[in-house]
Write a protein that holds these residues in place. Structure first.
Motif, PDB file in Angstrom:
ATOM      1  N   LEU A  25      15.418   6.594 -11.895  1.00 12.56           N
ATOM      2  CA  LEU A  25      15.661   5.001 -11.939  1.00 12.56           C
ATOM      3  C   LEU A  25      15.514   4.620 -10.636  1.00 12.56           C
ATOM      4  O   LEU A  25      14.656   3.419 -10.800  1.00 12.56           O
ATOM      5  CB  LEU A  25      16.610   4.929 -12.837  1.00 12.56           C
ATOM      6  CG  LEU A  25      16.419   5.764 -14.212  1.00 12.56           C
ATOM      7  CD1 LEU A  25      17.614   5.534 -14.936  1.00 12.56           C
ATOM      8  CD2 LEU A  25      15.232   4.829 -14.985  1.00 12.56           C
ATOM      9  N   VAL A  26      15.934   4.655  -9.675  1.00 12.46           N
ATOM     10  CA  VAL A  26      15.884   3.713  -8.557  1.00 12.46           C
ATOM     11  C   VAL A  26      15.046   4.080  -8.192  1.00 12.46           C
ATOM     12  O   VAL A  26      14.073   2.729  -7.453  1.00 12.46           O
ATOM     13  CB  VAL A  26      17.255   4.614  -7.740  1.00 12.46           C
ATOM     14  CG1 VAL A  26      16.739   3.624  -5.768  1.00 12.46           C
ATOM     15  CG2 VAL A  26      18.686   4.755  -7.771  1.00 12.46           C
ATOM     16  N   ALA A  43      14.841   3.586  -1.301  1.00 16.34           N
ATOM     17  CA  ALA A  43      16.931   3.701  -1.879  1.00 16.34           C
ATOM     18  C   ALA A  43      16.980   5.479  -2.981  1.00 16.34           C
ATOM     19  O   ALA A  43      17.580   5.722  -2.609  1.00 16.34           O
ATOM     20  CB  ALA A  43      16.641   2.069  -2.354  1.00 16.34           C
ATOM     21  N   GLY A  44      15.837   5.387  -3.151  1.00 17.73           N
ATOM     22  CA  GLY A  44      16.037   6.629  -4.277  1.00 17.73           C
ATOM     23  C   GLY A  44      16.130   7.650  -3.322  1.00 17.73           C
ATOM     24  O   GLY A  44      16.734   8.570  -3.689  1.00 17.73           O
ATOM     25  N   LEU A  45      14.692   8.060  -2.444  1.00 17.52           N
ATOM     26  CA  LEU A  45      15.587   9.440  -1.990  1.00 17.52           C
ATOM     27  C   LEU A  45      16.887   9.173  -1.145  1.00 17.52           C
ATOM     28  O   LEU A  45      16.939  10.735  -0.886  1.00 17.52           O
ATOM     29  CB  LEU A  45      14.748   9.141  -0.680  1.00 17.52           C
ATOM     30  CG  LEU A  45      14.052  10.024   0.972  1.00 17.52           C
ATOM     31  CD1 LEU A  45      13.686  11.597  -0.285  1.00 17.52           C
ATOM     32  CD2 LEU A  45      13.185  10.210   1.747  1.00 17.52           C
ATOM     33  N   LYS A  46      16.912   8.166  -0.192  1.00 16.39           N
ATOM     34  CA  LYS A  46      18.523   8.371  -0.092  1.00 16.39           C
ATOM     35  C   LYS A  46      19.635   8.257  -0.925  1.00 16.39           C
ATOM     36  O   LYS A  46      20.372   9.118  -0.655  1.00 16.39           O
ATOM     37  CB  LYS A  46      18.614   6.418   0.649  1.00 16.39           C
ATOM     38  CG  LYS A  46      17.714   6.607   2.393  1.00 16.39           C
ATOM     39  CD  LYS A  46      17.929   4.621   2.029  1.00 16.39           C
ATOM     40  CE  LYS A  46      17.031   4.426   3.492  1.00 16.39           C
ATOM     41  NZ  LYS A  46      17.307   3.487   3.840  1.00 16.39           N
ATOM     42  N   TYR A  47      19.254   7.436  -1.972  1.00 19.27           N
ATOM     43  CA  TYR A  47      20.493   7.933  -2.984  1.00 19.27           C
ATOM     44  C   TYR A  47      20.549   9.790  -3.208  1.00 19.27           C
ATOM     45  O   TYR A  47      21.151  10.096  -3.240  1.00 19.27           O
ATOM     46  CB  TYR A  47      19.955   7.394  -4.135  1.00 19.27           C
ATOM     47  CG  TYR A  47      20.990   7.033  -5.186  1.00 19.27           C
ATOM     48  CD1 TYR A  47      22.362   8.086  -5.415  1.00 19.27           C
ATOM     49  CD2 TYR A  47      20.749   7.513  -7.037  1.00 19.27           C
ATOM     50  CE1 TYR A  47      23.295   7.349  -5.796  1.00 19.27           C
ATOM     51  CE2 TYR A  47      21.672   7.544  -7.782  1.00 19.27           C
ATOM     52  CZ  TYR A  47      22.739   7.538  -7.704  1.00 19.27           C
ATOM     53  OH  TYR A  47      24.023   7.571  -8.620  1.00 19.27           O
ATOM     54  N   PHE A  48      19.142  10.343  -3.791  1.00 15.18           N
ATOM     55  CA  PHE A  48      19.066  11.871  -4.130  1.00 15.18           C
ATOM     56  C   PHE A  48      19.580  12.311  -3.135  1.00 15.18           C
ATOM     57  O   PHE A  48      20.022  13.399  -2.864  1.00 15.18           O
ATOM     58  CB  PHE A  48      17.485  11.830  -4.130  1.00 15.18           C
ATOM     59  CG  PHE A  48      17.630  13.627  -4.287  1.00 15.18           C
ATOM     60  CD1 PHE A  48      17.608  14.143  -5.171  1.00 15.18           C
ATOM     61  CD2 PHE A  48      16.096  13.887  -3.101  1.00 15.18           C
ATOM     62  CE1 PHE A  48      17.507  15.316  -5.020  1.00 15.18           C
ATOM     63  CE2 PHE A  48      16.390  15.619  -2.976  1.00 15.18           C
ATOM     64  CZ  PHE A  48      17.290  16.023  -4.191  1.00 15.18           C
ATOM     65  N   LEU A  49      19.342  12.033  -1.459  1.00 14.29           N
ATOM     66  CA  LEU A  49      20.207  13.068   0.041  1.00 14.29           C
ATOM     67  C   LEU A  49      21.302  13.372   0.088  1.00 14.29           C
ATOM     68  O   LEU A  49      22.237  14.279  -0.217  1.00 14.29           O
ATOM     69  CB  LEU A  49      19.216  12.688   0.765  1.00 14.29           C
ATOM     70  CG  LEU A  49      17.450  13.267   0.901  1.00 14.29           C
ATOM     71  CD1 LEU A  49      17.508  12.511   2.026  1.00 14.29           C
ATOM     72  CD2 LEU A  49      17.176  14.479   1.065  1.00 14.29           C
ATOM     73  N   ALA A  57      25.610   2.647  -1.523  1.00 14.88           N
ATOM     74  CA  ALA A  57      25.474   1.847  -3.204  1.00 14.88           C
ATOM     75  C   ALA A  57      24.337   0.948  -2.284  1.00 14.88           C
ATOM     76  O   ALA A  57      23.928   0.185  -2.995  1.00 14.88           O
ATOM     77  CB  ALA A  57      26.855   1.767  -4.005  1.00 14.88           C
ATOM     78  N   PRO A  58      25.197  -0.096  -1.419  1.00 17.47           N
ATOM     79  CA  PRO A  58      24.250  -0.839  -0.880  1.00 17.47           C
ATOM     80  C   PRO A  58      22.477  -1.263  -0.617  1.00 17.47           C
ATOM     81  O   PRO A  58      21.946  -1.486  -1.670  1.00 17.47           O
ATOM     82  CB  PRO A  58      24.701  -1.738   0.459  1.00 17.47           C
ATOM     83  CG  PRO A  58      26.234  -1.199   0.579  1.00 17.47           C
ATOM     84  CD  PRO A  58      26.200   0.044   0.147  1.00 17.47           C
ATOM     85  N   GLU A  59      21.954   0.148  -0.318  1.00 19.07           N
ATOM     86  CA  GLU A  59      20.513   0.654  -0.267  1.00 19.07           C
ATOM     87  C   GLU A  59      20.055   1.046  -1.608  1.00 19.07           C
ATOM     88  O   GLU A  59      18.602   0.491  -1.940  1.00 19.07           O
ATOM     89  CB  GLU A  59      20.384   1.843   0.762  1.00 19.07           C
ATOM     90  CG  GLU A  59      21.028   1.389   1.872  1.00 19.07           C
ATOM     91  CD  GLU A  59      20.474   0.462   2.674  1.00 19.07           C
ATOM     92  OE1 GLU A  59      19.150   0.172   2.620  1.00 19.07           O
ATOM     93  OE2 GLU A  59      21.086  -0.279   3.740  1.00 19.07           O
ATOM     94  N   ALA A  60      20.921   1.332  -2.808  1.00 19.40           N
ATOM     95  CA  ALA A  60      20.352   2.237  -4.195  1.00 19.40           C
ATOM     96  C   ALA A  60      19.853   0.829  -4.396  1.00 19.40           C
ATOM     97  O   ALA A  60      19.494   0.636  -5.325  1.00 19.40           O
ATOM     98  CB  ALA A  60      21.560   3.326  -4.337  1.00 19.40           C
ATOM     99  N   TYR A  61      20.859  -0.540  -4.844  1.00 17.84           N
ATOM    100  CA  TYR A  61      21.445  -1.362  -5.559  1.00 17.84           C
ATOM    101  C   TYR A  61      20.185  -2.490  -4.800  1.00 17.84           C
ATOM    102  O   TYR A  61      19.353  -3.363  -6.309  1.00 17.84           O
ATOM    103  CB  TYR A  61      22.669  -1.621  -5.669  1.00 17.84           C
ATOM    104  CG  TYR A  61      23.796  -0.979  -6.013  1.00 17.84           C
ATOM    105  CD1 TYR A  61      23.351   0.327  -7.185  1.00 17.84           C
ATOM    106  CD2 TYR A  61      25.160  -2.234  -5.990  1.00 17.84           C
ATOM    107  CE1 TYR A  61      24.987   0.450  -7.259  1.00 17.84           C
ATOM    108  CE2 TYR A  61      26.125  -0.775  -6.539  1.00 17.84           C
ATOM    109  CZ  TYR A  61      26.479   0.753  -7.381  1.00 17.84           C
ATOM    110  OH  TYR A  61      26.519   1.836  -7.901  1.00 17.84           O
TER     111      TYR A  61
END
Length: 503
Positions: A153-154, A166-172, A238-242
C-alpha cells in the motif's frame, strides 16, 4: 451470545472482513481489464460497516464480557474473543470504512484501483485477528497479515518515486523488525515451552536457569512492538513512509495499524508477562514502556514543531500520540487498583485518535487531489474556498492538541488522571507539557487556512472541484469526533471494563 449460537460466530467481524477481501480479489482476478473503482469502494465500505455493526452488536450484547460468561476461546485457546478484542476491532473497522470511502476519489485516475481495496481490507482482517490473538504464534502470523499488504500500500503509486522509495524503506525496516520479533518469541518459547499467553505467564513465574533467555526474548518483543507503534527509537520509518505513501494509506497506517500494535502490547504484556512474574526474568517492562512513552512523546512533538510540510508534521505528531498511548503500559503498578483505569483511558484515546487523525490525513488527501501543495503556506486562505472542510480540519487539529471541549481533551484528561492516580505524576506532567507544545504546530494549520492570505489570487482555483467521497469522509470523521463528546462516558466505561479483565 445465545447458547444455541456456535462459538465460531464470535469471530464474525474478522470473517466478514476476510470474506470481503476475498470477494474483492476474486472480482479483480476474474475481470482484470475492468476498472471497478466504484464497485470495489462500495463493496469495501459495506464489508467494513458490516463488521463494525456486528462488533457494536456484540459489545452491546456483552459477548466475551465477564457478566455473560467471560471470554470465548477457540482453536485450542489460540483465539480469545473478549470486550478488548471487540473494542479494537471497532477501531479497525471504522478507520477502514473512512479510508476506502475516501480512496474512491483519490484513486479515481489510477490504472488499477481495485487492488488497493483488497489490500486494505486484508490488512484490516489481520488487525482484527491480532485483537483476538491469545497465542504468540497467532500474534506473529496476524502481524505479518497486516505488514505485507501495508508494504504494498505504501508503494502503491508505482510511478511516483517517493511512494516506491517509502515502500522499499518500510519493507526493509519492517522485515528486520519482524525477524527480531519472531526471534524474541522463539526465545520465550524455549524458556517456557508454550505460546499460549496464560501458559507462558505460569511458566515465567517459575523460571530457573532460563530466566536470562526469557528476559532477552521479552526485550526483543518490546522492540518489535515499539516498531509497530512507531515509538522512539524505532520510529524513523514512519515519517518517510507516511510522507511518501498515498494520503489515505498514511491515514490507515497511522491510525488503524498503530492501534493494532497497541492491542498486541496491551494483551501480550499483561497476560503473557504479568508485572510481578516478568521481574523473575529480570525485565521491568513497565519501566521500559514508561521511558519509551516519555521519549516518544517528547521527540515526536519537538520534531513535529519544526516541520514545514503538513503531511510530515502529522507523521511526527502520530509518533507523539504513540507516546501518549504508551502511558497505558508505562503507568501500570503492581497493585491492580488503578491499572484498568489508565489502560482503559489509553484505549479510549486510541478510539478518539482513530477518527481525528484519520480525518486529518484525509484532509491532506483532499488537498493533494485539489492540487494544493503540502506546506503550511500552500494552505493559506483555503477556508475561503472550502469552509466546511477547513472547519472539519480545525476540529481535528484542536482535538489532537487536546483543547476543550473537543474529544481529544477528554481522552487525554482521563489518561493523565489515570497515570496520576497510579503514582506516575511525572509521566502525566510530561504528557501535559507536550500537549501544550503540540498546540503550536496544530494551530499553524488553522492559522494558515483561516487567517493567512493565499500567495496569489489564482492559487486556490482548483479547490472549486470538490471530490465527493473524500469530502464526505472528512466531514463524517469530524462529526464522529464531535459526537464522541456526549458519548465519551460510555466509551471510557467500556474500555475500562475491557482492560479490567486483564488484571
Amino acid at each position: 451470545m445465545s447458547s444455541h449460537t456456535p462459538l465460531w460466530f464470535a469471530l464474525a467481524p474478522t470473517l466478514i472482513l476476510g470474506v470481503t477481501g476475498l470477494a474483492l480479489l476474486l472480482v479483480d482476478t476474474v475481470r482484470p481489464n475492468t476498472r471497478s473503482n466504484t464497485a470495489s469502494a462500495v463493496v469495501s465500505t459495506l464489508g467494513a460497516l458490516a463488521a463494525l455493526a456486528v462488533t457494536v452488536w456484540f459489545v452491546g450484547a456483552g459477548t466475551g464480557d465477564a457478566s455473560t460468561g467471560g471470554a470465548i476461546y477457540l482453536l485450542a485457546d489460540a483465539i480469545k474473543v473478549d470486550t478488548m478484542a471487540l473494542f479494537f476491532t471497532a477501531i479497525f473497522a471504522s478507520v477502514t470504512a473512512l479510508v476506502v470511502v475516501a480512496a474512491h476519489d483519490y484513486f479515481d485516475g489510477h490504472d488499477s484501483p481495485a487492488a488497493f481495496y483488497s489490500l486494505t481490507v486484508f490488512a484490516a482482517t489481520g488487525m482484527s485477528l491480532l485483537a483476538v490473538a491469545n497465542s504468540l504464534a497467532v500474534v506473529f502470523v496476524a502481524l505479518e497479515m497486516v505488514s505485507l499488504p501495508s508494504y504494498a500500500l505504501v508503494a502503491y503509486l508505482k510511478k511516483n518515486r517517493g511512494s516506491v522509495e517509502a515502500g522499499l524503506k518500510y519493507f526493509l525496516v519492517g522485515a528486520l523488525s519482524s525477524a527480531v520479533f519472531v526471534f524474541g518469541i522463539s526465545l520465550v518459547y524455549a524458556a517456557t515451552g508454550s505460546l499460549i499467553f496464560a501458559d507462558v505467564a505460569a511458566e515465567i513465574a517459575t523460571l530457573d536457569g532460563l530466566a536470562g533467555v526469557a528476559g532477552i526474548g521479552i526485550a526483543m518483543i518490546i522492540g518489535g512492538v515499539a516498531f509497530k507503534t512507531a515509538s522512539v527509537p524505532f520510529h524513523f520509518w514512519a515519517p518517510e513512509a507516511y510522507e511518501g505513501a498515498p494520503a489515505p494509506v498514511s491515514a490507515f497506517l497511522s491510525s488503524a495499524s498503530k492501534a493494532a500494535g497497541f492491542v498486541v502490547a496491551f494483551r501480550v504484556f499483561t497476560e503473557a508477562f504479568p508485572i510481578g512474574a516478568s521481574l523473575v526474568a529480570d525485565v521491568n517492562w513497565v519501566l521500559a514502556f514508561g521511558v519509551l512513552a516519555a521519549v516518544t512523546m517528547t521527540i515526536g512533538n519537538f520534531a513535529a514543531a519544526v516541520q514545514e510540510n503538513v503531511k510530515r508534521m502529522l507523521a511526527y505528531s502520530s509518533i507523539g500520540h504513540a507516546g501518549y498511548a504508551l502511558i497505558g503500559l508505562g503507568a501500570l503498578s503492581g497493585s491492580a487498583a488503578g491499572n484498568s483505569a489508565v489502560m482503559g483511558a489509553a484505549m479510549a484515546h486510541l478510539l478518539v485518535y482513530g477518527f481525528m487523525n484519520t480525518g486529518a490525513f484525509l484532509f491532506v488527501a483532499m488537498a493533494e487531489r485539489w492540487g494544493v501543495g503540502r506546506t503550511f503556506e500552500d494552505y493559506a486562505g483555503l477556508a475561503r474556498r472550502a469552509p466546511i472542510a477547513c472547519t472539519a480540519m480545525a476540529v481535528f487539529m484542536f482535538s489532537l492538541a487536546g483543547l476543550p471541549p473537543f474529544a481529544g481533551f477528554f481522552s487525554k484528561y482521563f489518561l493523565f488522571m489515570g497515570a496520576i492516580d497510579n503514582g506516575f505524576v511525572w509521566l502525566a506532567a510530561l504528557g501535559a507539557i507536550n500537549s501544550v507544545i503540540s498546540l503550536y504546530y496544530y494551530s499553524r494549520v488553522v492559522k494558515a487556512m483561516f487567517l493567512d492570505d493565499p500567495a496569489s489570487s489564482s492559487a486556490l482555483d482548483a479547490v472549486d472541484s470538490r471530490p465527493t467521497a473524500l469530502y464526505a469522509a472528512v466531514v463524517f470523521a469530524a462529526v464522529a469526533t464531535v459526537l464522541l463528546l456526549p458519548g465519551f462516558g460510555p466509551v471510557v466505561e467500556t474500555a475500562e471494563a475491557a482492560a479490567s479483565a486483564l488484571f
